[in-house]
Write a protein that holds these residues in place. Structure first.
Motif, mmCIF file in Angstrom:
data_model
loop_
_atom_site.group_PDB
_atom_site.id
_atom_site.type_symbol
_atom_site.label_atom_id
_atom_site.label_comp_id
_atom_site.label_asym_id
_atom_site.label_seq_id
_atom_site.Cartn_x
_atom_site.Cartn_y
_atom_site.Cartn_z
ATOM 1 N N GLN A 189 -4.836 1.645 4.282
ATOM 2 C CA GLN A 189 -5.141 0.573 3.610
ATOM 3 C C GLN A 189 -5.670 -0.572 3.906
ATOM 4 O O GLN A 189 -5.905 -1.263 2.525
ATOM 5 C CB GLN A 189 -4.231 0.765 2.399
ATOM 6 N N THR A 248 1.011 -1.066 0.134
ATOM 7 C CA THR A 248 0.442 0.205 -0.185
ATOM 8 C C THR A 248 0.902 1.626 0.236
ATOM 9 O O THR A 248 2.354 0.859 0.705
ATOM 10 C CB THR A 248 -1.018 -0.025 1.284
ATOM 11 N N LEU A 288 -1.880 -0.782 -4.026
ATOM 12 C CA LEU A 288 -2.653 -0.012 -3.292
ATOM 13 C C LEU A 288 -2.746 1.588 -3.648
ATOM 14 O O LEU A 288 -1.505 1.774 -2.547
ATOM 15 C CB LEU A 288 -3.258 -0.384 -2.374
ATOM 16 N N ASP A 320 -8.987 -2.670 2.647
ATOM 17 C CA ASP A 320 -9.317 -2.402 1.670
ATOM 18 C C ASP A 320 -8.651 -3.685 0.129
ATOM 19 O O ASP A 320 -9.616 -3.908 -0.794
ATOM 20 C CB ASP A 320 -9.101 -1.528 1.085
ATOM 21 N N HIS A 327 -6.863 4.182 -5.449
ATOM 22 C CA HIS A 327 -7.586 4.005 -4.374
ATOM 23 C C HIS A 327 -7.659 5.480 -3.342
ATOM 24 O O HIS A 327 -6.853 6.135 -2.878
ATOM 25 C CB HIS A 327 -6.655 2.991 -3.083
ATOM 26 N N HIS A 351 -3.011 5.541 -3.539
ATOM 27 C CA HIS A 351 -4.050 6.710 -2.913
ATOM 28 C C HIS A 351 -2.806 8.167 -3.109
ATOM 29 O O HIS A 351 -1.851 8.364 -2.911
ATOM 30 C CB HIS A 351 -3.584 6.837 -1.758
#
Length: 176
Positions: free
Chosen positions: A113, A23, A56, A116, A79, A58
């Protein structure tokens, strides 16, 4: 495994590779990106391109980093979690003396994170790695033996004999 899990076929037929998952948030500490690059390079050095690396991700501003990830065949899952405000409140009420994660918003987001992951990764098992993890040699599901976790297996912080999973920076997940 074949014949009721009594004959290990994976060493002869390496067909199942565990996807490696990370993540990342653009709000992470600057060092996080450097560590993540080193970890990804270590995975590519050990496995080549035979193992998928998922991230993932962000944010959307760091185009240079996104290009670097694509260069190394990282599968990027954008994400944008709905829970960001809620966990920011939790972080602000946390005690940095109990965990370094409370001290930095981006590092705290990156930790959350992973809840998810099942929304993005379609695999029976995944190996989640924190960005400060270096892989030295390839491995497969057969290396975990017959007693594989039905849910989640986490590592201890420093002592292999410590049975408390204080560090979820290296986790074998059975993804629902």
């Amino acid at each position: 495994w074949y014949n009721s899990r009594s004959i290990p076929l994976a060493s002869s037929f390496p067909v199942f590779h565990i996807p490696i998952v990370y993540t990342y948030t653009e709000e992470s500490h600057v060092l996080g990106q450097k560590l993540l690059k080193a970890s990804i390079l270590s995975v590519r050095g050990a496995f080549g391109t035979s193992t998928d690396i998922h991230l993932l991700y962000h944010g959307n501003k760091d185009e240079q980093f996104l290009l670097w990830l694509k260069k190394y065949s990282v599968i990027i899952h954008h994400h944008e979690p709905q829970w960001l405000d809620m966990i920011e409140t939790m972080r602000q009420n946390g005690d940095p003396a109990l965990s370094h994660l409370f001290a930095h918003k981006g590092n705290y987001i990156g930790t959350w994170q992973r809840i998810d992951l099942p929304l993005f990764i379609d695999a029976e098992y995944i190996l989640f790695l924190d960005s400060d993890t270096i892989i030295r040699q390839s491995f497969g599901m057969h290396d975990f033996g017959l007693d594989v976790t039905p849910g989640l297996a986490a590592s201890s912080e420093f002592d292999e004999e410590d049975t408390r999973p204080w560090n979820v920076g290296v986790c074998l997940f059975n993804v629902p």
